[in-house]
Design an enzyme around this catalytic site. Sequence first.
Site, mmCIF file in Angstrom:
data_model
loop_
_atom_site.group_PDB
_atom_site.id
_atom_site.type_symbol
_atom_site.label_atom_id
_atom_site.label_comp_id
_atom_site.label_asym_id
_atom_site.label_seq_id
_atom_site.Cartn_x
_atom_site.Cartn_y
_atom_site.Cartn_z
ATOM 1 N N GLU A 253 -5.344 -4.717 10.390
ATOM 2 C CA GLU A 253 -4.259 -3.776 10.647
ATOM 3 C C GLU A 253 -4.559 -3.003 11.926
ATOM 4 O O GLU A 253 -5.369 -2.069 11.909
ATOM 5 C CB GLU A 253 -4.145 -2.775 9.496
ATOM 6 C CG GLU A 253 -3.874 -3.400 8.147
ATOM 7 C CD GLU A 253 -3.269 -2.393 7.184
ATOM 8 O OE1 GLU A 253 -2.172 -2.659 6.703
ATOM 9 O OE2 GLU A 253 -3.882 -1.347 6.931
ATOM 10 N N LYS B 106 0.173 4.199 -0.316
ATOM 11 C CA LYS B 106 -0.455 5.401 0.276
ATOM 12 C C LYS B 106 -0.206 6.595 -0.646
ATOM 13 O O LYS B 106 -0.183 6.424 -1.858
ATOM 14 C CB LYS B 106 0.043 5.596 1.712
ATOM 15 C CG LYS B 106 -0.132 4.323 2.550
ATOM 16 C CD LYS B 106 0.072 4.498 4.015
ATOM 17 C CE LYS B 106 -0.153 3.152 4.717
ATOM 18 N NZ LYS B 106 -0.085 3.247 6.178
ATOM 19 N N SER C 98 3.619 -2.190 10.291
ATOM 20 C CA SER C 98 5.071 -2.286 10.520
ATOM 21 C C SER C 98 5.629 -3.673 10.187
ATOM 22 O O SER C 98 6.553 -4.156 10.837
ATOM 23 C CB SER C 98 5.419 -1.888 11.957
ATOM 24 O OG SER C 98 5.043 -0.540 12.188
ATOM 25 N N GLU D 206 -6.828 4.715 7.707
ATOM 26 C CA GLU D 206 -6.555 6.125 7.395
ATOM 27 C C GLU D 206 -7.731 6.754 6.674
ATOM 28 O O GLU D 206 -8.029 7.938 6.850
ATOM 29 C CB GLU D 206 -5.251 6.238 6.583
ATOM 30 C CG GLU D 206 -4.043 5.973 7.473
ATOM 31 C CD GLU D 206 -2.819 5.412 6.765
ATOM 32 O OE1 GLU D 206 -2.739 5.474 5.523
ATOM 33 O OE2 GLU D 206 -1.931 4.897 7.477
ATOM 34 N N GLY E 40 2.766 2.219 10.688
ATOM 35 C CA GLY E 40 3.752 3.289 10.534
ATOM 36 C C GLY E 40 4.458 3.654 11.823
ATOM 37 O O GLY E 40 5.145 4.666 11.894
ATOM 38 N N HIS F 117 -9.438 1.132 4.698
ATOM 39 C CA HIS F 117 -8.192 1.355 5.447
ATOM 40 C C HIS F 117 -8.463 2.337 6.587
ATOM 41 O O HIS F 117 -9.231 3.287 6.433
ATOM 42 C CB HIS F 117 -7.110 1.894 4.508
ATOM 43 C CG HIS F 117 -5.752 1.868 5.131
ATOM 44 N ND1 HIS F 117 -5.345 2.806 6.055
ATOM 45 C CD2 HIS F 117 -4.725 0.991 4.991
ATOM 46 C CE1 HIS F 117 -4.120 2.505 6.449
ATOM 47 N NE2 HIS F 117 -3.717 1.405 5.822
ATOM 48 N N ASN G 54 0.882 -1.174 0.000
ATOM 49 C CA ASN G 54 0.000 0.000 0.000
ATOM 50 C C ASN G 54 0.913 1.215 0.000
ATOM 51 O O ASN G 54 1.488 1.558 1.026
ATOM 52 C CB ASN G 54 -0.899 -0.022 1.247
ATOM 53 C CG ASN G 54 -1.755 1.225 1.344
ATOM 54 O OD1 ASN G 54 -1.792 2.040 0.413
ATOM 55 N ND2 ASN G 54 -2.444 1.388 2.464
HETATM 56 P P1 13P Z 1 3.183 0.273 7.588
HETATM 57 O O1 13P Z 1 3.644 -1.026 6.989
HETATM 58 O O2 13P Z 1 3.947 1.467 7.069
HETATM 59 O O3 13P Z 1 3.098 0.210 9.067
HETATM 60 O O4 13P Z 1 1.682 0.510 7.054
HETATM 61 C C1 13P Z 1 0.774 -0.513 7.149
HETATM 62 C C2 13P Z 1 -0.422 -0.122 6.375
HETATM 63 O O5 13P Z 1 -1.165 0.761 6.742
HETATM 64 C C3 13P Z 1 -0.673 -0.840 5.114
HETATM 65 O O6 13P Z 1 -1.952 -0.593 4.650
#
Ligand code: 13P
Length: 252
Positions: free
Chosen positions: A169, A11, A215, A99, A175, A97, A9
């Site tokens: 997640e 982002k 992560s 976010e 992150g 997601h 992803n």
């Molecule tokens: P990270 O791997 O950067 O922690 O992000 C995970 C994520 O949100 C994937 O959709």
Amino acid sequence: MRKKIVAGNWKCNTTVQEGVELAKSVNELVAKSGVKNVVVVLGTPFTHLTSIVAVVDIKLVGVAAQNCAAEAKGAFTGEVSASMVKSTGAEYVILGHSERREYYGETSETLNKKVALALSNNLTPIYCCGEALAIREANEQNAYVKTQLEETVFNLSPEDFSKLAIAYEPIWAIGTGVTASTAQAQEMLAYIRGLISNKFGKAIAEETSILYGGSCNAKNAPELFAQADIDGGLIGGASLKAEDFLGIITAY
Ligand code: 13P
């Protein structure tokens, strides 16, 4: 046997040109590695989809959007519909997601519409769920994730549900460099599989790919992916470097 999936992803990262280079590198490394047992997917910004589909071998590296509109078409300035995503050649869409839920107010109601439109356009949704830190600290994560699923994808017919992949997640692991422990991840994914089994039956539960995200990197992936219920990962930061991403893809 259910599919192993490692999905990146990206982002809101990379220009189109950078994204094309990254996709080419991933494609090349995956081809060279000879990996056959893992479905590799790149979740790119909308602007990149067409260009990336053109440079990857879609049989080796699938392409996903990170969202789609909750409406089929019309006067919705700035939105990108599921049929538009499909017309780029992408085959997947990441939906729900955290976010998007947190920063863009996505609700179960909106997500139900998005999932339905994705499915009717023959896109495979990678449907995300997961709790915030306060919920984990209160040990209410199971009830929270159950509600997230019950309000959305558990409303689907068994036939439609069996077309999805699920990604768990935990928000506190995204992150942050704090991965859920292998035991925490396995426990939650087994719990989700149990919920799917209760709702849709054992056969569908056994065939549903459930991914862990948060992560995840080349170092922790082998232990995570060795767990019985972890069918791969949804990868943020570590998907932005081809070598790092390959390290996760080859962790099986
Ligand atoms: P990270 O791997 O950067 O922690 O992000 C995970 C994520 O949100 C994937 O959709």
